[in-house]
Scaffold this active site. Structure first.
Site, mmCIF file in Angstrom:
data_model
loop_
_atom_site.group_PDB
_atom_site.id
_atom_site.type_symbol
_atom_site.label_atom_id
_atom_site.label_comp_id
_atom_site.label_asym_id
_atom_site.label_seq_id
_atom_site.Cartn_x
_atom_site.Cartn_y
_atom_site.Cartn_z
ATOM 1 N N GLY A 15 0.847 -1.192 0.000
ATOM 2 C CA GLY A 15 0.000 0.000 0.000
ATOM 3 C C GLY A 15 0.884 1.244 0.000
ATOM 4 O O GLY A 15 2.036 1.208 -0.426
ATOM 5 N N GLY A 17 2.379 2.713 2.424
ATOM 6 C CA GLY A 17 3.608 2.522 3.178
ATOM 7 C C GLY A 17 4.575 1.615 2.436
ATOM 8 O O GLY A 17 5.736 1.964 2.221
ATOM 9 N N GLU A 172 -17.588 12.169 1.011
ATOM 10 C CA GLU A 172 -17.292 12.040 -0.423
ATOM 11 C C GLU A 172 -18.289 11.090 -1.082
ATOM 12 O O GLU A 172 -18.797 11.342 -2.181
ATOM 13 C CB GLU A 172 -15.847 11.557 -0.608
ATOM 14 C CG GLU A 172 -14.858 12.639 -0.181
ATOM 15 C CD GLU A 172 -13.394 12.235 -0.273
ATOM 16 O OE1 GLU A 172 -13.101 11.038 -0.345
ATOM 17 O OE2 GLU A 172 -12.546 13.149 -0.281
ATOM 18 N N ALA A 318 -2.902 8.651 4.312
ATOM 19 C CA ALA A 318 -1.824 8.236 3.414
ATOM 20 C C ALA A 318 -0.487 8.899 3.756
ATOM 21 O O ALA A 318 0.563 8.249 3.738
ATOM 22 C CB ALA A 318 -2.229 8.555 1.975
HETATM 23 C C1 FAD Z 1 -12.215 4.491 1.218
HETATM 24 C C2 FAD Z 1 -10.965 5.141 1.756
HETATM 25 C C3 FAD Z 1 -10.712 6.477 1.474
HETATM 26 C C4 FAD Z 1 -9.569 7.097 1.954
HETATM 27 N N1 FAD Z 1 -9.329 8.403 1.638
HETATM 28 C C5 FAD Z 1 -8.182 8.982 2.054
HETATM 29 C C6 FAD Z 1 -7.860 10.305 1.660
HETATM 30 O O1 FAD Z 1 -8.625 10.961 0.945
HETATM 31 N N2 FAD Z 1 -6.682 10.852 2.085
HETATM 32 C C7 FAD Z 1 -5.817 10.150 2.887
HETATM 33 O O2 FAD Z 1 -4.754 10.652 3.240
HETATM 34 N N3 FAD Z 1 -6.102 8.901 3.284
HETATM 35 C C8 FAD Z 1 -7.247 8.299 2.872
HETATM 36 N N4 FAD Z 1 -7.532 7.019 3.254
HETATM 37 C C9 FAD Z 1 -6.616 6.351 4.193
HETATM 38 C C10 FAD Z 1 -5.382 5.850 3.474
HETATM 39 O O3 FAD Z 1 -5.746 5.133 2.316
HETATM 40 C C11 FAD Z 1 -4.594 4.983 4.423
HETATM 41 O O4 FAD Z 1 -4.238 5.747 5.553
HETATM 42 C C12 FAD Z 1 -3.354 4.423 3.761
HETATM 43 O O5 FAD Z 1 -3.715 3.574 2.692
HETATM 44 C C13 FAD Z 1 -2.506 3.656 4.768
HETATM 45 O O6 FAD Z 1 -1.396 3.100 4.102
HETATM 46 P P1 FAD Z 1 -0.867 1.675 4.561
HETATM 47 O O7 FAD Z 1 0.332 1.410 3.728
HETATM 48 O O8 FAD Z 1 -0.743 1.634 6.029
HETATM 49 O O9 FAD Z 1 -2.053 0.682 4.207
HETATM 50 P P2 FAD Z 1 -2.686 0.363 2.782
HETATM 51 O O10 FAD Z 1 -2.430 1.433 1.808
HETATM 52 O O11 FAD Z 1 -4.098 -0.003 3.047
HETATM 53 O O12 FAD Z 1 -1.893 -0.928 2.318
HETATM 54 C C14 FAD Z 1 -1.953 -2.131 3.026
HETATM 55 C C15 FAD Z 1 -1.567 -3.237 2.067
HETATM 56 O O13 FAD Z 1 -1.387 -4.427 2.809
HETATM 57 C C16 FAD Z 1 -1.960 -5.501 2.134
HETATM 58 N N5 FAD Z 1 -2.281 -6.520 3.124
HETATM 59 C C17 FAD Z 1 -3.184 -6.440 4.113
HETATM 60 N N6 FAD Z 1 -3.165 -7.550 4.848
HETATM 61 C C18 FAD Z 1 -2.223 -8.354 4.326
HETATM 62 C C19 FAD Z 1 -1.741 -9.636 4.661
HETATM 63 N N7 FAD Z 1 -2.217 -10.312 5.723
HETATM 64 N N8 FAD Z 1 -0.789 -10.178 3.886
HETATM 65 C C20 FAD Z 1 -0.299 -9.496 2.806
HETATM 66 N N9 FAD Z 1 -0.712 -8.274 2.453
HETATM 67 C C21 FAD Z 1 -1.657 -7.703 3.222
HETATM 68 C C22 FAD Z 1 -3.176 -4.905 1.454
HETATM 69 O O14 FAD Z 1 -3.574 -5.682 0.344
HETATM 70 C C23 FAD Z 1 -2.648 -3.536 1.041
HETATM 71 O O15 FAD Z 1 -2.098 -3.536 -0.244
HETATM 72 C C24 FAD Z 1 -8.662 6.373 2.766
HETATM 73 C C25 FAD Z 1 -8.906 5.027 3.053
HETATM 74 C C26 FAD Z 1 -10.051 4.421 2.548
HETATM 75 C C27 FAD Z 1 -10.300 2.961 2.844
#
Ligand code: FAD
Length: 428
Positions: A15, A17, A172, A318
């Protein structure tokens, strides 16, 4: 399994991160294994547009191998991580061999929290993944098809869409759904009285968009109301059932659709780790974003209970994941180079939420607030910049331009092989 003699960094989650950590490390002296349960990176801020037919699912997804496939030291793995053996430095993957690491970056994101409210798991539509968005799109379009065939079902709540949670996603989604209904479905269904459809946004607090300035919150409220959204503040849901929502004051609404954007908790992978957890099951971390007692394990983004340098919890957005990823990667590089490491410092880039066509609120650090067309244009620009992949940017830009000029949301497609309800039954 370690791919080579160089330090092996395993990154769980591609994702915001995970991909930023990989980018930051891939030019260094490392072997990197990037594991995700899906073969794509999803751009969740535009998920609501897939749910409301503005964009197709592929428009906001980018294949992970397409990003790193030509890098010899980046090993992309499709697999679901089921746990981590912290003592033996092993990552467990469902139905596959364990992967060993020298450094681990956990970036598995978050999941939906039902806050223990009965019926949410069974009857609410979550909006966290691409399949969730496609399922919701199928369901909404199917509701209109069924109402067209049997208009008497409308009185039973077939065209009543309840959105739980007045945060950015709820706002949204409410704006986009009201535009989809008013601009497109009204034209698609000339024999149906579409004015009977309603979008109800429910928020338990007395304002929308928690964390935004009161003036932005009030603007969002007025704009949604002008679009015909029924915004109910100070309203808490106590239970969901297959055809109705019950509120804390005992009142009910007949509906076949409740979308749950109200709660967020850490990815269930956090539950598998015997480490201290904070709010929503998020993993507590040190100032370096590492697990206490395990400096080789970084936990970043939504799965992490990270704080700013004053100890204030950081939001699950994000930018926190992106900056956390860069920090973790730089710390690993500094350690390898024998240089001192630094604590994580978060720099807010502001907040924004769109409310619909030429309507958005954007709060820029320094106190600048943009609204209306200006806010909307800045929202469009920021999302295009952060969207991964040149093709995705072009496709999204063309879709937005088409939608703006023609008021046509082109992805009004029901994919029949996907179930139309969260529980897999066709309810509508
Ligand atoms: C509908 C929605 C709208 C949003 N709008 C905004 C916005 O407008 N602005 C903003 O800043 N933030 C927004 N966010 C929040 C933002 O998307 C998150 O804060 C951000 O994605 C976090 O990044 P991350 O890398 O922690 O997790 P993610 O980007 O969610 O990535 C996690 C990854 O881990 C993978 N994964 C999960 N579990 C496992 C596992 N057990 N094994 C292997 N892979 C796994 C998933 O497939 C995914 O690819 C929104 C979130 C959602 C759901």
């Amino acid at each position: 399994m370690t791919p080579g003699p160089r330090p092996h960094v395993v990154i769980v989650g591609a994702g915001f991160g995970g991909i930023n950590a990989t980018r930051e490390l891939m030019d260094g002296p490392f072997e990197i294994t990037l594991i995700d349960r899906d073969n794509y990176h999803g751009f969740w801020p535009l998920l609501y547009q897939v749910a409301t037919s503005g964009l197709g699912p592929e428009d906001i997804a980018h294949p992970v191998r397409g990003m790193f496939g030509n890098r010899a030291n980046v090993h992309v793995r499709l697999g679901t991580v089921s746990g981590v053996d912290l003592d033996r430095r092993l990552v467990h993957i469902e139905d596959e061999a364990d992967v060993s690491y020298d450094s681990l970056i956990l970036a598995a994101g978050s999941s939906t929290s039902d806050f223990g409210i009965p019926g949410v798991d069974d009857y609410a539509f979550p909006l966290k993944t691409l399949p969730d968005a496609v399922r919701l799109r199928n369901h909404v379009l199917t509701c209109f098809e069924r109402a067209d065939a049997c208009p008497e079902l409308v009185d039973g709540g077939l065209l009543t869409f309840v959105l739980a949670g007045g945060g950015p996603t709820g706002v949204e989604l409410a704006g986009a759904l009201s535009e989809l209904i008013g601009e497109n479905l009204a034209r698609d269904f000339p024999h149906l009285d579409v004015t009977k459809a309603s979008v109800i946004l429910v928020e338990m607090l007395d304002h929308l968009l928690g964390g935004f300035a009161p003036s932005s919150q009030a603007h969002a409220l007025r704009t949604l109301q002008a679009k015909g959204v029924d915004v109910r503040l100070n309203t808490a849901i106590s239970a969901l059932d297959v055809d109705h929502v019950t509120f804390k004051d005992g009142s009910r609404i007949q509906t076949m659709t409740t979308v749950w954007t109200a709660g967020i908790r850490a990815n269930p992978l956090a539950d598998q780790l015997d480490v201290p957890k904070g709010k929503g099951g998020a993993i507590e971390v040190t100032r370096e974003l590492t697990l206490p007692g395990h400096p080789e394990v970084f936990v970043i983004g939504d799965i992490s209970a990270s704080t700013d340098h004053h100890g204030k919890p950081l939001p699950q957005v994000a930018q926190v994941a992106i900056q956390g990823a860069r920090h973790a990667a730089r710390t690993i590089r500094r350690r390898i180079a024998g240089r001192p490491t630094k604590p994580f410092k978060y720099h807010s880039h502001g907040m924004m939420a769109t409310i619909g066509r030429r309507a958005a609120v954007a709060e820029i650090p320094g106190g600048l607030k943009l609204r209306g067309t200006l806010g909307w244009l800045s929202w469009l620009g920021v999302h295009l910049v952060f969207l991964v992949g040149f093709r995705n940017r072009v496709v999204v830009m063309v879709n937005w331009a088409w939608n703006y000029l023609s008021r046509d949301r082109a992805s009004r497609v029901i994919l029949r092989d996907d179930s139309s309800t969260p529980s897999g039954q066709h309810r509508a």
